[in-house]
Design a protein around this motif. Structure first.
Motif, PDB file in Angstrom:
ATOM      1  N   ARG A   1       3.138   5.898  -2.851  1.00 60.47           N
ATOM      2  CA  ARG A   1       4.406   6.785  -3.046  1.00 60.47           C
ATOM      3  C   ARG A   1       4.990   6.891  -4.415  1.00 60.47           C
TER       4      ARG A   1
ATOM      5  N   ARG B   1       0.981  -1.179   0.116  1.00 67.06           N
ATOM      6  CA  ARG B   1      -0.051  -0.086  -0.136  1.00 67.06           C
ATOM      7  C   ARG B   1       0.741   1.468   0.148  1.00 67.06           C
ATOM      8  N   TRP B   2       2.101   1.175   0.824  1.00 71.40           N
ATOM      9  CA  TRP B   2       2.699   2.265   0.779  1.00 71.40           C
ATOM     10  C   TRP B   2       3.361   2.607  -0.605  1.00 71.40           C
ATOM     11  N   GLN B   3       3.880   1.564  -1.284  1.00 76.99           N
ATOM     12  CA  GLN B   3       4.512   1.792  -2.566  1.00 76.99           C
ATOM     13  C   GLN B   3       3.585   2.366  -3.849  1.00 76.99           C
TER      14      GLN B   3
END
Length: 303
Positions: free
Chosen positions: A208, A203-205
């Protein structure tokens, strides 16, 4: 031959047929924008106090500004207040937009509740938060006591007054940033997310490397709107603190109000207005310059 041709062209010239429709707009622009600014600049070149005739002093009012301690402090307060009032709503508004972009039960109802602070009037907001900031009776210190934290003086102490006011500004205008960023997220096609999930991105990737670059133009718009609004903020600050304690929360707007309507020094106040306008233009120009120097590729990301 040339003179004859020229006179023939002059005799044959007719005003455009659309000029009757342009004249009202020009009159409005002259009356509402150009004349007030020209008159303000004229007043800034005079020493003019209420009850006495104006006296031309040239640039004396502008020369006086750097040695005015309250004016210099008001600029510092304005810049700190503006920086925090832009950064925090951008942060929390982006997080809220990511949350509300997902599908979950009662999402529409919760969205409506979230944008309610933006619809309230500034004076009503100021009255409510003034009661919440009360050192003895306010709910904020009560919540701190439940968490085992010591009570705070909030807007009644010079060290905490500006952060406390920024808290009010963040609460009111985070929904605006959320709506702007939410529109950007809704415009992103689903294919990049599907490809990222197939490739095993976290999810962060996904945020980002896909969401954040694609919503960056919307964040610039939100930052521009918040900056212009925060730098000229007056009503909430005046209603809660009147620039106090002392002059700890006195921004340029509040100092300008004091000079014009408390000390009745209209010439000096006009000089402050001109400098204040130049500050707003400089901050807006800096953001526009940053926006123009950021190159966007076809996918919408920053390059």
């Amino acid at each position: 031959m040339r003179s004859g041709a020229g006179s023939g062209e002059t005799e044959g010239w007719r005003p455009p047929s659309y000029w009757p429709f342009v004249v009202p707009a020009l009159v409005v622009v002259l009356a509402v924008i150009i004349f007030p600014w020209a008159y303000t600049i004229w007043m800034s070149l005079h020493e003019w106090k209420v009850g006495s005739p104006p006296t031309f002093v040239g640039l004396a009012n502008y020369i006086r500004l750097p040695s005015d301690t309250r004016f210099v402090e008001s600029i510092e307060h304005t810049l700190v207040y503006t920086a925090l009032s832009v950064a925090l709503p951008l942060l929390f508004g982006t997080l809220a937009a990511i949350v509300f972009h997902n599908r979950f039960p009662m999402r529409g109802f919760l969205r409506g509740l979230f944008i309610l602070p933006m619809m309230a009037t500034p004076v009503a907001i100021a009255l409510v938060w003034t009661m919440m900031f009360h050192p003895q009776l306010g709910i904020l210190n009560y919540l701190l006591s439940l968490a085992g934290l010591p009570p705070q003086l909030w807007v009644f102490h010079p060290a905490t007054v500006i952060p406390s006011l920024v808290m009010v500004e963040t609460w009111q205008w985070t929904p605006l940033v959320m709506l702007i960023v939410l529109g950007g997220l809704a415009a992103i096609p689903a294919e990049p997310y599907e490809s990222a999930l197939i490739d095993g991105a976290t999810r962060w990737q996904v945020f980002r490397y896909i969401s954040l670059p694609l919503i960056m133009p919307f964040l610039f718009i939100a930052a521009m709107i918040r900056m212009i609004d925060a730098v000229k903020s007056f009503d909430i600050i005046f209603a809660i603190t009147q620039g106090g304690p002392g002059t700890a929360s006195e921004t340029i707007n509040l100092y300008l109000y004091s000079v014009a309507f408390v000390y009745y020094d209209l010439g000096y106040a006009s000089a402050i207005v001109v400098v204040f306008f130049a500050l707003i233009v400089a901050l807006a120009g800096a953001l526009l310059r940053l926006r123009q120097t950021t190159h966007w590729n076809d996918a919408g990301g920053a390059a």
